[in-house]
Write an enzyme that holds these catalytic residues in place. Structure first.
Site, PDB file in Angstrom:
ATOM      1  N   GLY A  57      -8.046 -17.969 -10.830  1.00  0.00           N
ATOM      2  CA  GLY A  57      -8.530 -19.410 -11.323  1.00  0.00           C
ATOM      3  C   GLY A  57      -8.303 -20.553 -10.231  1.00  0.00           C
ATOM      4  CD  GLU A  76       2.227 -18.613  -6.889  1.00  0.00           C
ATOM      5  OE1 GLU A  76       0.984 -18.679  -7.443  1.00  0.00           O
ATOM      6  OE2 GLU A  76       3.185 -18.064  -7.653  1.00  0.00           O
ATOM      7  N   GLY A 150      -2.008 -12.507  -9.500  1.00  0.00           N
ATOM      8  CA  GLY A 150      -2.192 -10.998  -9.906  1.00  0.00           C
ATOM      9  C   GLY A 150      -3.028 -10.229  -8.822  1.00  0.00           C
ATOM     10  CG  ASN A 154      -5.147  -6.881  -9.307  1.00  0.00           C
ATOM     11  OD1 ASN A 154      -5.584  -6.342  -8.213  1.00  0.00           O
ATOM     12  ND2 ASN A 154      -5.469  -8.127  -9.614  1.00  0.00           N
ATOM     13  N   GLY A 155      -4.473  -3.361  -9.410  1.00  0.00           N
ATOM     14  CA  GLY A 155      -5.429  -2.164  -8.907  1.00  0.00           C
ATOM     15  C   GLY A 155      -6.510  -2.547  -8.267  1.00  0.00           C
ATOM     16  CB  VAL A 285       4.447 -26.936 -12.250  1.00  0.00           C
ATOM     17  CG1 VAL A 285       4.003 -28.111 -13.008  1.00  0.00           C
ATOM     18  CG2 VAL A 285       3.524 -27.169 -10.686  1.00  0.00           C
ATOM     19  CD  GLU A 394      -7.793   0.571 -15.387  1.00  0.00           C
ATOM     20  OE1 GLU A 394      -6.745   1.161 -15.113  1.00  0.00           O
ATOM     21  OE2 GLU A 394      -8.164  -0.584 -15.524  1.00  0.00           O
ATOM     22  CG  HIS A 479      -5.552  -6.342 -18.448  1.00  0.00           C
ATOM     23  ND1 HIS A 479      -6.258  -5.375 -18.742  1.00  0.00           N
ATOM     24  CD2 HIS A 479      -5.273  -6.199 -17.001  1.00  0.00           C
ATOM     25  CE1 HIS A 479      -6.563  -4.559 -17.768  1.00  0.00           C
ATOM     26  NE2 HIS A 479      -5.786  -4.944 -16.820  1.00  0.00           N
ATOM     27  CG  ASN A 517     -10.095  -3.009 -15.494  1.00  0.00           C
ATOM     28  OD1 ASN A 517     -10.929  -2.410 -15.955  1.00  0.00           O
ATOM     29  ND2 ASN A 517      -8.811  -2.481 -15.183  1.00  0.00           N
TER      30      ASN A 517
HETATM   31  P1  FAE Z   1      -2.790 -15.091 -12.078  1.00  0.00           P
HETATM   32  O1  FAE Z   1      -3.468 -14.195 -11.117  1.00  0.00           O
HETATM   33  O2  FAE Z   1      -1.469 -14.518 -12.724  1.00  0.00           O
HETATM   34  O3  FAE Z   1      -1.953 -16.280 -11.179  1.00  0.00           O
HETATM   35  C1  FAE Z   1      -1.250 -17.419 -11.719  1.00  0.00           C
HETATM   36  C2  FAE Z   1      -0.373 -17.900 -10.659  1.00  0.00           C
HETATM   37  O4  FAE Z   1       0.470 -18.870 -11.245  1.00  0.00           O
HETATM   38  C3  FAE Z   1       0.743 -16.759 -10.290  1.00  0.00           C
HETATM   39  O5  FAE Z   1       0.674 -16.740  -8.855  1.00  0.00           O
HETATM   40  C4  FAE Z   1       1.975 -17.530 -10.782  1.00  0.00           C
HETATM   41  O6  FAE Z   1       3.178 -16.952 -10.136  1.00  0.00           O
HETATM   42  C5  FAE Z   1       1.927 -19.056 -10.751  1.00  0.00           C
HETATM   43  N1  FAE Z   1       2.514 -19.674 -11.647  1.00  0.00           N
HETATM   44  C6  FAE Z   1       2.842 -19.453 -12.908  1.00  0.00           C
HETATM   45  N2  FAE Z   1       3.664 -20.314 -13.454  1.00  0.00           N
HETATM   46  C7  FAE Z   1       3.719 -21.349 -12.595  1.00  0.00           C
HETATM   47  C8  FAE Z   1       4.491 -22.458 -12.491  1.00  0.00           C
HETATM   48  N3  FAE Z   1       4.666 -23.108 -13.458  1.00  0.00           N
HETATM   49  N4  FAE Z   1       4.425 -23.275 -11.265  1.00  0.00           N
HETATM   50  C9  FAE Z   1       3.958 -22.826 -10.304  1.00  0.00           C
HETATM   51  N5  FAE Z   1       3.104 -21.638 -10.253  1.00  0.00           N
HETATM   52  C10 FAE Z   1       2.991 -20.915 -11.550  1.00  0.00           C
HETATM   53  O7  FAE Z   1      -3.592 -15.793 -12.998  1.00  0.00           O
HETATM   54  N6  FAE Z   1      -7.167  -6.950 -13.757  1.00  0.00           N
HETATM   55  C11 FAE Z   1      -8.251  -6.459 -13.239  1.00  0.00           C
HETATM   56  O8  FAE Z   1      -9.533  -7.075 -13.593  1.00  0.00           O
HETATM   57  N7  FAE Z   1      -8.387  -5.207 -12.623  1.00  0.00           N
HETATM   58  C12 FAE Z   1      -7.264  -4.485 -12.321  1.00  0.00           C
HETATM   59  O9  FAE Z   1      -7.189  -3.330 -11.456  1.00  0.00           O
HETATM   60  C13 FAE Z   1      -5.861  -5.058 -12.737  1.00  0.00           C
HETATM   61  N8  FAE Z   1      -4.802  -4.478 -12.541  1.00  0.00           N
HETATM   62  C14 FAE Z   1      -3.697  -4.902 -12.972  1.00  0.00           C
HETATM   63  C15 FAE Z   1      -2.347  -4.231 -12.480  1.00  0.00           C
HETATM   64  C16 FAE Z   1      -1.174  -5.156 -12.771  1.00  0.00           C
HETATM   65  C17 FAE Z   1       0.044  -4.193 -12.524  1.00  0.00           C
HETATM   66  C18 FAE Z   1      -1.224  -6.478 -13.280  1.00  0.00           C
HETATM   67  C19 FAE Z   1       0.059  -7.000 -13.690  1.00  0.00           C
HETATM   68  C20 FAE Z   1      -2.454  -6.868 -13.532  1.00  0.00           C
HETATM   69  C21 FAE Z   1      -3.596  -6.249 -13.377  1.00  0.00           C
HETATM   70  N9  FAE Z   1      -4.873  -6.987 -13.613  1.00  0.00           N
HETATM   71  C22 FAE Z   1      -5.885  -6.298 -13.233  1.00  0.00           C
HETATM   72  C23 FAE Z   1      -4.984  -8.294 -14.273  1.00  0.00           C
HETATM   73  C24 FAE Z   1      -5.279  -9.456 -13.274  1.00  0.00           C
HETATM   74  O10 FAE Z   1      -4.339  -9.371 -12.225  1.00  0.00           O
HETATM   75  C25 FAE Z   1      -4.896 -10.695 -13.935  1.00  0.00           C
HETATM   76  O11 FAE Z   1      -5.994 -10.665 -15.162  1.00  0.00           O
HETATM   77  C26 FAE Z   1      -5.456 -11.910 -13.335  1.00  0.00           C
HETATM   78  O12 FAE Z   1      -4.390 -12.056 -12.130  1.00  0.00           O
HETATM   79  C27 FAE Z   1      -5.023 -12.935 -13.869  1.00  0.00           C
HETATM   80  O13 FAE Z   1      -5.530 -14.300 -13.295  1.00  0.00           O
HETATM   81  P2  FAE Z   1      -5.095 -15.875 -13.414  1.00  0.00           P
HETATM   82  O14 FAE Z   1      -5.735 -16.711 -12.436  1.00  0.00           O
HETATM   83  O15 FAE Z   1      -5.387 -16.158 -14.836  1.00  0.00           O
END
Ligand code: FAE
Length: 538
Positions: A57, A76, A150, A154-155, A285, A394, A479, A517
């Site tokens: 996002g 970040e 993420g 992630n995968g 933050v 999966e 997720h 996913n």
């Molecule tokens: P996200 O990508 O989590 O980004 C949020 C960021 O904000 C992070 O970098 C945090 O460090 C940062 N943050 C948090 N709090 C603060 C704060 N207070 N101040 C500053 N920074 C902060 O959010 N999804 C798929 O569709 N396909 C896959 O194959 C898949 N595999 C996955 C495997 C693993 C092991 C994991 C953990 C997740 C997987 N996911 C997969 C889920 C996917 O990575 C996740 O839904 C997204 O990354 C979420 O995106 P957002 O933008 O919501």
């Protein structure tokens, strides 16, 4: 004058000296990262747009705002992940976790915790590593930490939900617009591609997936290829021995050194190229509150790689985008509402959180169904029983380097339970009321696939992967979704009710399940919302 057009050179000079003093003594990695992506979290600065978090996002918001001529600063909490460690690699291997692997833990917390009954976790130095296993009362939520969120861990499975399921995923969003414009835009921006089916048939590293297909089809389940952001041509070269191995060296979870197009290679690279986006890694933050002269004051702790605060800074922004992920955004917002920093947030903030129905399991195959000692860490296929049984599984790798005769699955299931984040003032932390027993509908849905396959094949569940005699990995999710749901905590485009100029633009908007996913849906929704916000609000 700085990149934001504001003249604050005096305070900037002082703060930058303090910032650089900190980086040179403690944060060598951050100083290096600043060369790649200029860091500018400067105490007292005013910026037009602040983005909290650098995942899907946040990256979409930053790119599109910058393209519209708006200067953006991204904060970040994790590291930059652009500097090799002593072994010459940026990311650690899955089979040998080290200090880079976990977010501020002294012992690993591997999703697959056991093998043949033996615990796999080991001691690691406490460090701002890449994977956070964040523990709440009833669930461990895995999340990526660092510039790229993420996408680092992630995968890369990049799945657009079936259109017939979309109404249940985001009921207030026009499906025609999403499937006509925003899903295609997201897929293009993320670099989504699909495995060459002919190569799949012969690749040694996908024997496990072909066994998964055979068992699925013999039980009458549709088996589908799943697109990914991993560069399949690169993987072919890995297999041919002409490129450095990443997926074929078992890299996943703690980062891929090659092959995977994380946000660093896609949205964030384009954002950087605009010249309007700056990023401060290791900046967490802690508060957002209305500023006296309009806009919002954002308080941020600069931390070192041990997690200790080395400076507390305050910045002001006309607009603030919450993109800290479902958990990060929800935790911040419930705290800010409860402490009076953002008193007008409504009662929906914190609600509607779900785990996308994640549940894991393994099956023990017969000796004639070897799954291969070489397994690509990038999954490429799934078993679709969503319509009949509420599960999409999966076919996941078990890249141990030895033949295990095991099939391993991560199922995404229809689970009706939704949890709520609340602020515990006495403890000074946000809590989530998810209960482990709420995974039962997910287990039941997964069993509609695997009980049938086991009966057909004469096989059994593995009981050694998640503990001693434990079949289901029902203690976790990869997720997290929801907590600031679209159309409830926000309007239909992510504008937070009660505080104009504040937006949610990450997985917190999605009410708990995407049927597949989630990151393509998070990206597509962010594309839709930011387009509207730029057109109407800026
Ligand atoms: P996200 O990508 O989590 O980004 C949020 C960021 O904000 C992070 O970098 C945090 O460090 C940062 N943050 C948090 N709090 C603060 C704060 N207070 N101040 C500053 N920074 C902060 O959010 N999804 C798929 O569709 N396909 C896959 O194959 C898949 N595999 C996955 C495997 C693993 C092991 C994991 C953990 C997740 C997987 N996911 C997969 C889920 C996917 O990575 C996740 O839904 C997204 O990354 C979420 O995106 P957002 O933008 O919501």
């Amino acid at each position: 004058m700085n990149a934001t057009g504001m003249d604050n050179s005096a305070s900037e000079g002082i703060s930058r000296r303090r910032f650089l003093a900190g980086t040179s003594s403690i944060l060598g990695a951050v100083a290096l990262s600043a060369q790649a992506f200029p860091a500018r979290a400067v105490d007292g600065t005013r910026v037009p747009a602040l983005v909290i978090g650098t995942g899907y996002g946040g990256s979409v918001a930053a790119l599109r705002l910058a393209e519209a001529g708006v200067d953006v600063h991204m904060l970040e909490m994790g590291m930059a992940w652009d500097t090799p460690g002593p072994d010459g690699k940026i990311f650690a291997n899955t089979t040998s976790p080290d200090l880079r692997s976990y977010w501020l833990r002294t012992k690993t917390k591997q999703p697959l915790s056991n093998f043949l009954g033996f615990p796999l976790d080991k001691a690691v130095p406490r460090h701002t590593g890449i994977l956070d296993a964040e523990e709440f009362g009833g669930i461990t939520v895995y999340q990526g930490r660092g510039v790229g969120g993420g996408s680092l861990v992630n995968g890369g499975m990049a799945v657009t939900p079936k259109r017939e399921n979309f109404g249940a995923v985001l009921p207030s969003v026009d499906a025609d617009e999403m499937y006509g414009t925003y899903y295609p835009r997201a897929n293009a921006g993320l670099g989504v591609n699909t495995i060459d089916p002919a190569w799949f048939e012969t690749a040694e590293c996908y024997q496990y997936a072909r066994v998964g297909r055979k068992h699925a089809e013999r039980s009458g389940f549709p088996f589908v290829f799943v697109p990914d952001v991993y560069d399949w041509d690169y993987m072919k070269r890995e297999a041919a021995g002409t490129a450095t191995k990443s997926a074929l060296a078992g890299e996943i979870l703690y980062g891929n050194n090659h092959g995977k197009k994380s946000l660093q290679q896609t949205y964030l690279a384009r954002a950087r190229a605009t010249g309007r986006v700056t990023v401060s890694p290791l900046h967490k933050v802690t508060s957002v509150t209305p500023a006296a002269g309009g806009g919002y004051t954002v308080t941020v702790d600069q931390i070192d790689t041990g997690g200790e605060t080395v400076a507390t800074k305050s910045m002001t922004a006309d607009r603030v985008f919450f993109a800290a992920g479902s958990v990060g955004t929800s935790k911040l917002l419930v705290k800010l509402r409860a402490t009076g920093a953002l008193p007008h947030l409504n009662g929906e903030v914190g609600k509607g959180w779900g785990d996308n129905g994640n549940v894991m399991c393994g099956r023990a195959n017969h000796m004639w169904d070897a799954t291969g000692s070489l397994q690509s860490s990038i999954p490429t296929a799934g078993i679709d029983n969503w319509a009949a049984g509420g599960a999409f599984a999966e076919v996941a790798p078990l890249p141990t380097g030895i033949e295990t005769y095991a099939s391993f699955y991560l199922s995404i299931t229809k689970n009706p339970h939704r949890a709520e984040f609340t602020w515990n003032a006495a403890a000074g932390r946000a809590e989530l009321n998810w209960q482990t027993a709420w995974k039962q509908p997910s287990i039941d849905a997964a069993k509609t696939i695997f009980d049938k396959i086991n009966a057909k094949e004469g096989t059994i569940y593995r009981t050694d992967l998640f503990g001693v005699y434990k079949i289901w990995g029902d203690h976790l999710t990869y997720h997290p979704l929801g907590g600031a749901v679209l159309g409830r905590a926000t309007d239909n485009y992510g504008r937070l009710h009660g505080h104009p100029g504040l937006y949610v633009i990450d997985g917190a908007l999605i009410p708990g399940n995407t049927s597949v996913n989630p990151f393509v849906t998070i990206t597509a929704l962010a594309e839709r919302n930011i387009e509207k916000i730029i057109a109407a609000d800026l």
